[in-house]
Design a protein around this motif. Structure first.
Motif, PDB file in Angstrom:
ATOM      1  N   ASN A   4       0.829  -1.201   0.000  1.00 19.56           N
ATOM      2  CA  ASN A   4       0.000   0.000   0.000  1.00 19.56           C
ATOM      3  C   ASN A   4       0.865   1.254   0.000  1.00 19.56           C
ATOM      4  OD1 ASN A   4      -2.435  -1.465   0.138  1.00 19.56           O
ATOM      5  ND2 ASN A   4      -2.267  -1.617   2.366  1.00 19.56           N
ATOM      6  N   VAL A   5       0.378   2.287  -0.657  1.00 17.02           N
ATOM      7  CA  VAL A   5       1.009   3.603  -0.612  1.00 17.02           C
ATOM      8  C   VAL A   5       0.116   4.485   0.258  1.00 17.02           C
ATOM      9  CG1 VAL A   5       1.748   5.625  -1.917  1.00 17.02           C
ATOM     10  CG2 VAL A   5       2.014   3.339  -2.898  1.00 17.02           C
ATOM     11  N   TYR A   6       0.714   5.092   1.286  1.00 17.26           N
ATOM     12  CA  TYR A   6      -0.052   5.902   2.231  1.00 17.26           C
ATOM     13  C   TYR A   6       0.072   7.381   1.916  1.00 17.26           C
ATOM     14  CZ  TYR A   6      -0.300   1.657   5.080  1.00 17.26           C
ATOM     15  OH  TYR A   6      -0.529   0.382   5.534  1.00 17.26           O
ATOM     16  N   SER A   7      -0.965   8.121   2.248  1.00 21.60           N
ATOM     17  CA  SER A   7      -0.905   9.580   2.163  1.00 21.60           C
ATOM     18  C   SER A   7      -0.229  10.087   3.433  1.00 21.60           C
ATOM     19  CB  SER A   7      -2.316  10.163   2.049  1.00 21.60           C
ATOM     20  OG  SER A   7      -3.021   9.964   3.269  1.00 21.60           O
ATOM     21  N   ILE A   8       0.074  11.375   3.489  1.00 21.82           N
ATOM     22  CA  ILE A   8       0.729  11.920   4.690  1.00 21.82           C
ATOM     23  C   ILE A   8      -0.237  11.946   5.877  1.00 21.82           C
ATOM     24  CG2 ILE A   8       2.465  13.253   3.443  1.00 21.82           C
ATOM     25  CD1 ILE A   8       0.715  15.724   3.791  1.00 21.82           C
ATOM     26  N   ASN A   9      -1.507  11.663   5.610  1.00 24.29           N
ATOM     27  CA  ASN A   9      -2.507  11.581   6.691  1.00 24.29           C
ATOM     28  C   ASN A   9      -2.644  10.160   7.227  1.00 24.29           C
ATOM     29  OD1 ASN A   9      -3.202  14.350   6.460  1.00 24.29           O
ATOM     30  ND2 ASN A   9      -4.491  13.874   4.691  1.00 24.29           N
ATOM     31  N   GLY A  10      -1.889   9.223   6.642  1.00 24.40           N
ATOM     32  CA  GLY A  10      -1.929   7.848   7.117  1.00 24.40           C
ATOM     33  C   GLY A  10      -2.987   6.985   6.473  1.00 24.40           C
ATOM     34  N   PHE A 160       4.655  11.413  11.027  1.00 21.33           N
ATOM     35  CA  PHE A 160       5.176  10.183  11.637  1.00 21.33           C
ATOM     36  C   PHE A 160       4.134   9.547  12.571  1.00 21.33           C
ATOM     37  CE2 PHE A 160       9.705  12.031  11.140  1.00 21.33           C
ATOM     38  CZ  PHE A 160       9.824  11.438   9.893  1.00 21.33           C
ATOM     39  N   GLN A 161       3.367  10.382  13.258  1.00 23.54           N
ATOM     40  CA  GLN A 161       2.303   9.857  14.124  1.00 23.54           C
ATOM     41  C   GLN A 161       1.202   9.207  13.290  1.00 23.54           C
ATOM     42  OE1 GLN A 161       1.312  13.408  16.298  1.00 23.54           O
ATOM     43  NE2 GLN A 161       2.713  12.955  17.988  1.00 23.54           N
ATOM     44  N   ASN A 162       0.853   9.830  12.156  1.00 25.52           N
ATOM     45  CA  ASN A 162      -0.170   9.273  11.274  1.00 25.52           C
ATOM     46  C   ASN A 162       0.265   7.946  10.663  1.00 25.52           C
ATOM     47  OD1 ASN A 162      -1.758  11.522  11.736  1.00 25.52           O
ATOM     48  ND2 ASN A 162      -1.056  12.608   9.909  1.00 25.52           N
ATOM     49  N   LEU A 163       1.579   7.836  10.382  1.00 21.51           N
ATOM     50  CA  LEU A 163       2.104   6.605   9.770  1.00 21.51           C
ATOM     51  C   LEU A 163       2.373   5.513  10.801  1.00 21.51           C
ATOM     52  CD1 LEU A 163       4.634   8.192   7.236  1.00 21.51           C
ATOM     53  CD2 LEU A 163       2.392   7.209   6.720  1.00 21.51           C
ATOM     54  N   GLY A 164       2.382   5.872  12.093  1.00 19.60           N
ATOM     55  CA  GLY A 164       2.570   4.880  13.151  1.00 19.60           C
ATOM     56  C   GLY A 164       4.013   4.592  13.521  1.00 19.60           C
ATOM     57  N   VAL A 165       4.954   5.485  13.133  1.00 20.47           N
ATOM     58  CA  VAL A 165       6.367   5.246  13.429  1.00 20.47           C
ATOM     59  C   VAL A 165       6.895   6.156  14.536  1.00 20.47           C
ATOM     60  CG1 VAL A 165       6.858   4.442  11.084  1.00 20.47           C
ATOM     61  CG2 VAL A 165       7.170   6.866  11.643  1.00 20.47           C
ATOM     62  N   TYR A 166       6.024   7.004  15.103  1.00 15.45           N
ATOM     63  CA  TYR A 166       6.517   7.944  16.111  1.00 15.45           C
ATOM     64  C   TYR A 166       6.963   7.242  17.391  1.00 15.45           C
ATOM     65  CZ  TYR A 166       7.126  12.373  18.499  1.00 15.45           C
ATOM     66  OH  TYR A 166       7.689  13.445  19.152  1.00 15.45           O
ATOM     67  N   ASP A 167       6.366   6.088  17.701  1.00 10.22           N
ATOM     68  CA  ASP A 167       6.797   5.318  18.882  1.00 10.22           C
ATOM     69  C   ASP A 167       8.258   4.914  18.757  1.00 10.22           C
ATOM     70  OD1 ASP A 167       4.370   5.541  20.085  1.00 10.22           O
ATOM     71  OD2 ASP A 167       3.638   3.564  19.476  1.00 10.22           O
ATOM     72  N   ASP A 168       8.684   4.615  17.524  1.00  9.68           N
ATOM     73  CA  ASP A 168      10.073   4.220  17.302  1.00  9.68           C
ATOM     74  C   ASP A 168      11.007   5.414  17.468  1.00  9.68           C
ATOM     75  OD1 ASP A 168      11.638   1.789  16.500  1.00  9.68           O
ATOM     76  OD2 ASP A 168      12.384   3.176  14.974  1.00  9.68           O
ATOM     77  N   ALA A 230      21.825  -0.543   7.380  1.00  7.51           N
ATOM     78  CA  ALA A 230      22.199  -1.530   8.408  1.00  7.51           C
ATOM     79  C   ALA A 230      23.194  -0.915   9.380  1.00  7.51           C
ATOM     80  CB  ALA A 230      22.795  -2.778   7.746  1.00  7.51           C
ATOM     81  N   PRO A 231      22.764   0.037  10.226  1.00  8.59           N
ATOM     82  CA  PRO A 231      23.693   0.659  11.188  1.00  8.59           C
ATOM     83  C   PRO A 231      24.294  -0.383  12.123  1.00  8.59           C
ATOM     84  CG  PRO A 231      21.599   1.841  11.089  1.00  8.59           C
ATOM     85  CD  PRO A 231      21.405   0.569  10.349  1.00  8.59           C
ATOM     86  N   GLY A 232      25.604  -0.274  12.351  1.00  7.90           N
ATOM     87  CA  GLY A 232      26.261  -1.241  13.218  1.00  7.90           C
ATOM     88  C   GLY A 232      26.343  -2.621  12.611  1.00  7.90           C
ATOM     89  N   THR A 233      26.192  -2.729  11.290  1.00  5.84           N
ATOM     90  CA  THR A 233      26.219  -3.972  10.489  1.00  5.84           C
ATOM     91  C   THR A 233      24.953  -4.810  10.650  1.00  5.84           C
ATOM     92  OG1 THR A 233      27.303  -5.488  12.062  1.00  5.84           O
ATOM     93  CG2 THR A 233      28.752  -4.055  10.783  1.00  5.84           C
ATOM     94  N   HIS A 234      23.943  -4.309  11.382  1.00  4.90           N
ATOM     95  CA  HIS A 234      22.716  -5.085  11.609  1.00  4.90           C
ATOM     96  C   HIS A 234      21.618  -4.604  10.665  1.00  4.90           C
ATOM     97  CE1 HIS A 234      24.768  -6.688  15.049  1.00  4.90           C
ATOM     98  NE2 HIS A 234      24.875  -5.485  15.603  1.00  4.90           N
ATOM     99  N   ALA A 235      21.237  -5.445   9.717  1.00  2.00           N
ATOM    100  CA  ALA A 235      20.238  -5.084   8.710  1.00  2.00           C
ATOM    101  C   ALA A 235      18.837  -5.078   9.322  1.00  2.00           C
ATOM    102  CB  ALA A 235      20.301  -6.049   7.540  1.00  2.00           C
ATOM    103  N   GLY A 236      17.892  -4.509   8.560  1.00  2.00           N
ATOM    104  CA  GLY A 236      16.500  -4.507   8.994  1.00  2.00           C
ATOM    105  C   GLY A 236      16.077  -3.211   9.645  1.00  2.00           C
ATOM    106  N   ARG A 237      16.620  -2.081   9.182  1.00  2.00           N
ATOM    107  CA  ARG A 237      16.219  -0.795   9.754  1.00  2.00           C
ATOM    108  C   ARG A 237      14.805  -0.439   9.288  1.00  2.00           C
ATOM    109  NH1 ARG A 237      19.668   4.908   9.486  1.00  2.00           N
ATOM    110  NH2 ARG A 237      18.343   6.053  10.931  1.00  2.00           N
ATOM    111  N   LEU A 238      14.006   0.116  10.185  1.00  2.00           N
ATOM    112  CA  LEU A 238      12.669   0.571   9.837  1.00  2.00           C
ATOM    113  C   LEU A 238      12.803   1.719   8.832  1.00  2.00           C
ATOM    114  CD1 LEU A 238       9.610   0.614  10.221  1.00  2.00           C
ATOM    115  CD2 LEU A 238       9.948   2.088  12.207  1.00  2.00           C
ATOM    116  N   THR A 239      12.230   1.526   7.631  1.00  2.00           N
ATOM    117  CA  THR A 239      12.458   2.467   6.540  1.00  2.00           C
ATOM    118  C   THR A 239      11.148   2.971   5.954  1.00  2.00           C
ATOM    119  OG1 THR A 239      14.450   1.178   6.001  1.00  2.00           O
ATOM    120  CG2 THR A 239      13.763   2.825   4.407  1.00  2.00           C
ATOM    121  N   ILE A 240      11.133   4.278   5.651  1.00  2.00           N
ATOM    122  CA  ILE A 240       9.999   4.920   4.983  1.00  2.00           C
ATOM    123  C   ILE A 240      10.476   5.341   3.602  1.00  2.00           C
ATOM    124  CG2 ILE A 240       8.362   6.838   5.053  1.00  2.00           C
ATOM    125  CD1 ILE A 240       8.899   6.923   8.126  1.00  2.00           C
ATOM    126  N   TYR A 241       9.843   4.814   2.552  1.00  3.66           N
ATOM    127  CA  TYR A 241      10.191   5.175   1.177  1.00  3.66           C
ATOM    128  C   TYR A 241       9.090   6.053   0.591  1.00  3.66           C
ATOM    129  CZ  TYR A 241      13.375   1.109   1.375  1.00  3.66           C
ATOM    130  OH  TYR A 241      14.347   0.201   1.727  1.00  3.66           O
TER     131      TYR A 241
END
Length: 254
Positions: A4-10, A160-168, A230-241
């Motif tokens: 899914n592609v989200y709007s800036i409103n989530g 970020f709050q609308n997209l649900g990533v602000y907790d991170d 992959a900061p610190g060589t650990h892959a799987g960073r939470l990413t927003i494209y």
């Protein structure tokens, strides 16, 4: 793989097919090599003065005097020059000409970036890295291109709050801590946690809006590298494209 592609409103705006780069094989060994190569390329050469401890008039007396045959200063008996003498040279000094850069082949580096991009689609890998993704419907998060022009921290906070990533982001903010050891006195007192990565097709001001949030990095798709993914060589960073960034990634790092 459709996402899914989200709007800036989530809200869900449309559905798109991810390019083949997001289906690459997961290779943590190559990702680690690429990150270490990038880190070692920034190491500034350092070393001792080649003449340290050697600027002396010391000369050996030879045998037959009942003393150790070490070089001694003229007009005296104090030992000098040798490593075991006070003020003598180092036995194995660090040398400025040493090459600290760990090289990596171009194809391996590109493969590592593709693999790290693919790792951002695996919710288990992202969660194991420590990111808060339990409430997210999908990873990665694809957003409309409108986010690229947002220039204030207040607006990006709402997005970020609308997209649900602000907790991170809050997790990254609360994770700042004082480093253990001597690094505290050497300009690196604090250790910080990495939060979400924002990958855009074109930077129209989003870096101004996102830079004040803890752990958030913004990068244009062409400048994406293994260390950001992959900061610190650990892959799987939470990413927003952004949608345009996803389209560009389809033709990059081949």
């Amino acid at each position: 793989m459709k996402v899914n592609v989200y709007s800036i409103n989530g809200e869900v705006k449309e559905e798109i097919e991810l390019p083949a780069i997001f289906d690459e094989v997961y290779r943590p060994d190559l990702i680690k090599r690429a990150v270490l190569s990038a880190q070692s390329a920034r190491v500034q050469p350092w070393g001792n003065d080649p003449m340290a401890g050697k600027r002396t008039s010391a000369k050996g007396w030879g045998s037959g005097r009942g003393t150790a045959r070490v070089p001694r200063i003229k007009n005296g008996s104090k030992a000098a020059f040798v490593p075991m003498a006070v003020g003598g040279r180092k036995a194995h000094p660090t040398r400025a000409e040493k090459n600290h850069h760990e090289k990596i082949n171009i194809k391996e580096r590109r493969f590592a970036i593709r693999s790290a991009v693919a790792a951002t689609t695996n919710k288990e890998i992202v969660e194991n890295r420590g990111h808060k993704v339990a409430d997210l419907e999908q990873v990665p998060i694809i957003v409309e291109d409108e986010i690229e022009a947002v220039k204030t921290a207040k607006q990006t906070r709402e997005i970020f709050q609308n997209l649900g990533v602000y907790d991170d982001i809050l997790r990254a903010k609360e994770g700042k801590r004082i480093r253990a050891g001597r690094g505290k006195t050497r300009g690196r007192k604090y250790k910080k946690v990495k939060g979400p990565l924002v990958v855009v097709g074109e930077n129209k001001g989003i870096h101004l809006g996102a830079r004040n949030h803890a752990g958030v990095d913004v990068v244009v798709a062409e400048n994406l590298n293994a260390e950001l993914l992959a900061p610190g060589t650990h892959a799987g960073r939470l990413t927003i494209y952004t949608k345009s960034a996803v389209e560009k990634l389809g033709g990059l790092f081949q």
